[in-house]
Design a protein around this motif. Structure first.
Motif, PDB file in Angstrom:
ATOM      1  N   LEU A   1       0.663  -1.627  -0.243  1.00  0.00           N
ATOM      2  CA  LEU A   1      -0.218   0.749  -0.027  1.00  0.00           C
ATOM      3  C   LEU A   1       0.878   1.138  -0.010  1.00  0.00           C
ATOM      4  CD1 LEU A   1      -2.859   1.806  -0.007  1.00  0.00           C
ATOM      5  CD2 LEU A   1      -2.174   0.892   2.598  1.00  0.00           C
TER       6      LEU A   1
ATOM      7  N   VAL B   1       2.346   1.925  -3.122  1.00  0.00           N
ATOM      8  CA  VAL B   1       1.180   2.667  -4.497  1.00  0.00           C
ATOM      9  C   VAL B   1       1.207   4.162  -4.220  1.00  0.00           C
ATOM     10  CG1 VAL B   1      -1.405   2.443  -5.264  1.00  0.00           C
ATOM     11  CG2 VAL B   1      -0.234   0.598  -4.957  1.00  0.00           C
ATOM     12  N   LEU B   2       1.490   4.347  -3.191  1.00  0.00           N
ATOM     13  CA  LEU B   2       1.166   5.252  -2.306  1.00  0.00           C
ATOM     14  C   LEU B   2       1.672   6.616  -2.505  1.00  0.00           C
ATOM     15  CD1 LEU B   2      -1.018   5.331   1.152  1.00  0.00           C
ATOM     16  CD2 LEU B   2      -1.524   5.887  -1.514  1.00  0.00           C
TER      17      LEU B   2
ATOM     18  N   ILE C   1      -7.760   6.391   4.115  1.00  0.00           N
ATOM     19  CA  ILE C   1      -7.318   6.027   2.721  1.00  0.00           C
ATOM     20  C   ILE C   1      -8.025   6.692   1.757  1.00  0.00           C
ATOM     21  CG2 ILE C   1      -6.447   3.747   1.189  1.00  0.00           C
ATOM     22  CD1 ILE C   1      -4.457   4.200   3.224  1.00  0.00           C
TER      23      ILE C   1
ATOM     24  N   ALA D   1      -6.566   8.881  -1.326  1.00  0.00           N
ATOM     25  CA  ALA D   1      -7.057   8.376  -2.520  1.00  0.00           C
ATOM     26  C   ALA D   1      -8.093   9.013  -3.550  1.00  0.00           C
ATOM     27  CB  ALA D   1      -8.217   7.411  -2.783  1.00  0.00           C
TER      28      ALA D   1
ATOM     29  N   VAL E   1      -6.706   8.496  -6.879  1.00  0.00           N
ATOM     30  CA  VAL E   1      -6.243   7.210  -7.571  1.00  0.00           C
ATOM     31  C   VAL E   1      -7.654   6.747  -6.719  1.00  0.00           C
ATOM     32  CG1 VAL E   1      -5.433   4.875  -6.942  1.00  0.00           C
ATOM     33  CG2 VAL E   1      -4.347   6.761  -6.892  1.00  0.00           C
TER      34      VAL E   1
ATOM     35  N   THR F   1      -8.031   0.653  -7.203  1.00  0.00           N
ATOM     36  CA  THR F   1      -6.668   0.561  -7.559  1.00  0.00           C
ATOM     37  C   THR F   1      -6.207   0.059  -6.135  1.00  0.00           C
ATOM     38  OG1 THR F   1      -7.690   1.699  -9.341  1.00  0.00           O
ATOM     39  CG2 THR F   1      -5.088   1.793  -8.825  1.00  0.00           C
ATOM     40  N   LEU F   2      -6.154   0.812  -5.351  1.00  0.00           N
ATOM     41  CA  LEU F   2      -5.212   1.038  -4.158  1.00  0.00           C
ATOM     42  C   LEU F   2      -5.796  -0.567  -3.589  1.00  0.00           C
ATOM     43  CD1 LEU F   2      -5.674   4.500  -2.319  1.00  0.00           C
ATOM     44  CD2 LEU F   2      -3.986   3.384  -3.637  1.00  0.00           C
TER      45      LEU F   2
ATOM     46  N   HIS G   1      -4.155  -3.323  -6.121  1.00  0.00           N
ATOM     47  CA  HIS G   1      -2.160  -2.295  -5.778  1.00  0.00           C
ATOM     48  C   HIS G   1      -1.557  -3.717  -4.665  1.00  0.00           C
ATOM     49  CE1 HIS G   1      -2.898  -1.013  -9.825  1.00  0.00           C
ATOM     50  NE2 HIS G   1      -1.833  -1.951 -10.011  1.00  0.00           N
ATOM     51  N   ALA G   2      -2.326  -3.486  -3.335  1.00  0.00           N
ATOM     52  CA  ALA G   2      -2.373  -3.123  -2.383  1.00  0.00           C
ATOM     53  C   ALA G   2      -2.476  -5.318  -1.567  1.00  0.00           C
ATOM     54  CB  ALA G   2      -2.398  -2.367  -1.441  1.00  0.00           C
TER      55      ALA G   2
END
Length: 81
Positions: A17, A20-21, A60, A64, A69, A73-74, A77-78
């Motif tokens: 996470l 990605v962030l 979060i 986002a 985002v 998506t988070l 990918h996380a």
């Protein structure tokens, strides 16, 4: 109240996470993004480094929104495959 230690899976999810962030933040500063999301720069730094591996949903969601985002998506990918 003592918080139980994180499992290896939770730590991995937090690290992913954070990655990605960081990528979504790009060249913007931690201070700028954190302020726009309504949190301290230190909190964002901890999330991005995986030290806060299980941040609150609304934290979060705010990130986002600021980063443009989607939550989907988070999540994709996380989450380890």
């Amino acid at each position: 109240m003592v918080r139980p230690p994180l499992t290896p899976e939770e730590r991995l999810r937090g690290e992913r996470l954070g990655l990605v962030l960081r990528q979504a933040r790009g060249e913007r500063s931690i201070v700028e993004v954190a302020a726009a999301a309504g949190m301290s720069a230190e909190t964002l730094r901890k999330i991005e480094t995986g030290r806060i591996a299980t941040p609150a949903f609304f934290t979060i969601a705010a990130l986002a929104d600021v980063l443009g985002v989607s939550l989907d998506t988070l999540a994709v990918h996380a989450t380890p495959a």
